[in-house]
Design a protein around this motif. Structure first.
Motif, PDB file in Angstrom:
ATOM      1  N   ARG A   5       0.828  -1.200   0.000  1.00 49.24           N
ATOM      2  CA  ARG A   5       0.000   0.000   0.000  1.00 49.24           C
ATOM      3  C   ARG A   5       0.869   1.260   0.000  1.00 49.24           C
ATOM      4  O   ARG A   5       0.580   2.231  -0.689  1.00 49.24           O
ATOM      5  CB  ARG A   5      -0.894  -0.021   1.237  1.00 49.24           C
ATOM      6  CG  ARG A   5      -2.137   0.789   1.049  1.00 49.24           C
ATOM      7  CD  ARG A   5      -3.069   0.684   2.216  1.00 49.24           C
ATOM      8  NE  ARG A   5      -3.279  -0.708   2.628  1.00 49.24           N
ATOM      9  CZ  ARG A   5      -3.988  -1.074   3.674  1.00 49.24           C
ATOM     10  NH1 ARG A   5      -4.545  -0.149   4.430  1.00 49.24           N
ATOM     11  NH2 ARG A   5      -4.144  -2.327   4.004  1.00 49.24           N
ATOM     12  N   GLN A   6       1.960   1.226   0.773  1.00 42.77           N
ATOM     13  CA  GLN A   6       2.875   2.369   0.848  1.00 42.77           C
ATOM     14  C   GLN A   6       3.557   2.580  -0.504  1.00 42.77           C
ATOM     15  O   GLN A   6       3.678   3.711  -0.984  1.00 42.77           O
ATOM     16  CB  GLN A   6       3.919   2.115   1.933  1.00 42.77           C
ATOM     17  CG  GLN A   6       4.875   3.261   2.136  1.00 42.77           C
ATOM     18  CD  GLN A   6       5.910   2.966   3.219  1.00 42.77           C
ATOM     19  OE1 GLN A   6       6.030   1.818   3.659  1.00 42.77           O
ATOM     20  NE2 GLN A   6       6.634   3.971   3.618  1.00 42.77           N
ATOM     21  N   LYS A   9       1.157   4.120  -2.987  1.00 40.28           N
ATOM     22  CA  LYS A   9       0.958   5.542  -2.727  1.00 40.28           C
ATOM     23  C   LYS A   9       2.127   6.363  -3.250  1.00 40.28           C
ATOM     24  O   LYS A   9       1.944   7.405  -3.885  1.00 40.28           O
ATOM     25  CB  LYS A   9       0.775   5.782  -1.222  1.00 40.28           C
ATOM     26  CG  LYS A   9       0.436   7.206  -0.872  1.00 40.28           C
ATOM     27  CD  LYS A   9       0.165   7.368   0.601  1.00 40.28           C
ATOM     28  CE  LYS A   9      -0.210   8.797   0.919  1.00 40.28           C
ATOM     29  NZ  LYS A   9      -0.446   8.987   2.343  1.00 40.28           N
ATOM     30  N   LYS A  12       1.940   6.528  -7.016  1.00 38.61           N
ATOM     31  CA  LYS A  12       0.905   7.461  -7.434  1.00 38.61           C
ATOM     32  C   LYS A  12       1.396   8.902  -7.335  1.00 38.61           C
ATOM     33  O   LYS A  12       1.221   9.705  -8.254  1.00 38.61           O
ATOM     34  CB  LYS A  12      -0.340   7.271  -6.566  1.00 38.61           C
ATOM     35  CG  LYS A  12      -1.459   8.216  -6.899  1.00 38.61           C
ATOM     36  CD  LYS A  12      -2.624   8.021  -5.946  1.00 38.61           C
ATOM     37  CE  LYS A  12      -3.681   9.081  -6.179  1.00 38.61           C
ATOM     38  NZ  LYS A  12      -4.734   9.008  -5.184  1.00 38.61           N
TER      39      LYS A  12
END
Length: 68
Positions: A5-6, A9, A12
């Motif tokens: 998830r990190q 992010k 992105k």
């Protein structure tokens, strides 16, 4: 498990920064930096009246030494 998830992010954010291109107002930037556009390249020393010239000080010292 949190690493995926990190990483997503960060990926992105990196893509957003890569495609980000701000609009620049070059006329306003030129005014802010003080580059004269229509006036020519005239140099004005705003501190000229604040200090004596070095040449004048040397001449005064030499004149004072001759008197002594």
């Amino acid at each position: 498990m949190g690493r995926g998830r990190q990483k997503a992010k960060h990926t992105k954010i990196a893509r957003e920064l890569k495609s980000y291109s701000p609009s620049v107002n070059y006329a306003a930037l030129e005014r802010e930096l003080g580059h004269p556009s229509d006036e020519g390249d005239q140099y004005v020393d705003k501190w000229a009246d604040e200090y004596d010239d070095e040449d004048e000080l040397e001449e005064e010292d030499a004149f004072d030494n001759e008197k002594a």
